[in-house]
Design a protein around this motif. Structure first.
Motif, PDB file in Angstrom:
ATOM      1  N   UNK A 132       0.714  -1.124   0.089  1.00  0.00           N
ATOM      2  CA  UNK A 132      -0.046  -0.015  -0.273  1.00  0.00           C
ATOM      3  C   UNK A 132       1.086   1.361  -0.435  1.00  0.00           C
ATOM      4  N   UNK A 133       2.093   1.035   0.173  1.00  0.00           N
ATOM      5  CA  UNK A 133       3.192   2.653   0.111  1.00  0.00           C
ATOM      6  C   UNK A 133       3.463   3.006  -1.519  1.00  0.00           C
ATOM      7  N   UNK A 134       3.419   3.925  -1.441  1.00  0.00           N
ATOM      8  CA  UNK A 134       4.494   3.905  -2.685  1.00  0.00           C
ATOM      9  C   UNK A 134       6.319   4.649  -2.614  1.00  0.00           C
ATOM     10  N   UNK A 135       6.405   4.503  -4.126  1.00  0.00           N
ATOM     11  CA  UNK A 135       8.345   5.192  -3.965  1.00  0.00           C
ATOM     12  C   UNK A 135       8.150   5.579  -4.972  1.00  0.00           C
ATOM     13  N   UNK A 136       9.218   6.366  -5.666  1.00  0.00           N
ATOM     14  CA  UNK A 136       9.683   7.491  -7.031  1.00  0.00           C
ATOM     15  C   UNK A 136      10.112   5.736  -7.421  1.00  0.00           C
ATOM     16  N   UNK A 137       9.884   5.877  -8.808  1.00  0.00           N
ATOM     17  CA  UNK A 137      10.720   4.968  -9.836  1.00  0.00           C
ATOM     18  C   UNK A 137      11.738   4.633 -10.030  1.00  0.00           C
ATOM     19  N   UNK A 138      12.685   5.813  -9.858  1.00  0.00           N
ATOM     20  CA  UNK A 138      13.667   5.713 -10.436  1.00  0.00           C
ATOM     21  C   UNK A 138      14.981   5.011  -9.043  1.00  0.00           C
ATOM     22  N   UNK A 139      15.029   5.593  -8.025  1.00  0.00           N
ATOM     23  CA  UNK A 139      15.484   5.576  -7.337  1.00  0.00           C
ATOM     24  C   UNK A 139      16.058   3.612  -7.103  1.00  0.00           C
TER      25      UNK A 139
END
Length: 253
Positions: A132-139
């Motif tokens: 359910x969490x989100x993070x940036x794509x590039x790292x």
């Protein structure tokens, strides 16, 4: 629900959604004042709407009086389509059993990766991703695996942004990142070394259905074990391919 009409330009529905949207993975419990501040809904209106949401069990209070998401919303969430998670779960479990490492499944949502499932053990390295969490794509490994298979126009749009730099190792130079994405697309997997979190590295493979990356599967290791990543690529790609076959339209369901 009846909301105040003294906040022009916002419907009652938009206020309720803003109140619910004030909660996220890092803000699981909030005071009424915090809800008002994070949602942009006036305190008096927030107080009234929160009271109605509590009575409907969409929100609940802990013993200290802080508010959190209630069971009614959890029940509704279980009705959302979950075929991807269902078909992926056996493959994630098998990958975890064969490697003993943290395994997660993610999809692209806008400019971020959304983690939809995770299998982990007590001995595996702690990771920042959560279901359910989100993070940036590039790292992130899963983010790179997904981004590498997006159309050129999307990749160019993504690279044109100011890219977050969670660690000193994060690749944020557009040209360098574009070259890495091309390599990911060619080799069929992504590797990261302390780009999202210091002390962690990862490998990921896209779940390709009819040429489109519908998800990505990732494994996370402690950075001191980075040399072990290459041996995990094949089981990782096998799991991704298995999920893709199970999720393909011709598989039925």
């Amino acid at each position: 629900m009846s909301g105040g009409a003294r906040e022009p330009g916002r419907t009652v529905t938009s206020k309720v959604l803003a109140i619910l949207g004030a909660f996220d993975a890092t803000h699981r419990e909030l005071t009424l004042t915090q809800i008002s501040e994070r949602s942009g809904v006036a305190l008096a209106t927030a107080h009234r709407l929160v009271g109605e949401l509590e009575r409907w069990q969409a929100l609940s209070r802990d013993p200290g009086g802080r508010l959190r998401v209630g069971l009614r919303l959890w029940e509704l969430g279980q009705l959302a389509p979950g075929r991807l998670r269902e078909v992926a779960q056996p493959w994630l479990q098998e990958l975890f059993a064969s490697t003993g490492e943290n395994v997660h499944l993610a999809v692209r949502d806008g400019m971020e990766v959304l983690y939809v499932d995770k299998v982990y053990g007590r001995r595996a390295v702690p990771i920042v991703s959560r279901t359910g969490g989100r993070l940036p794509m590039h790292p992130t490994g899963v983010g790179k695996a997904l981004l590498a298979h997006e159309p050129d126009w999307f990749v160019q749009s993504y690279l044109a942004r100011t890219l977050e730099r969670p660690t000193a190792h994060t690749i944020t130079e557009p040209g360098r990142l574009a070259r890495e994405l091309a390599a990911v697309r060619a080799q069929g997997h992504a590797l990261t070394y302390e780009e999202m979190t210091a002390g962690s590295c990862s490998a990921a493979a896209p779940v390709l259905v009819e040429g489109r990356a519908i998800a990505a599967v990732g494994i996370v290791l402690a950075a001191r074990r980075a040399r072990e990543l290459p041996r995990l690529v094949e089981p990782l790609r096998a799991a991704a391919a298995g999920i893709a076959r199970a999720a393909a339209p011709s598989a039925g369901g």
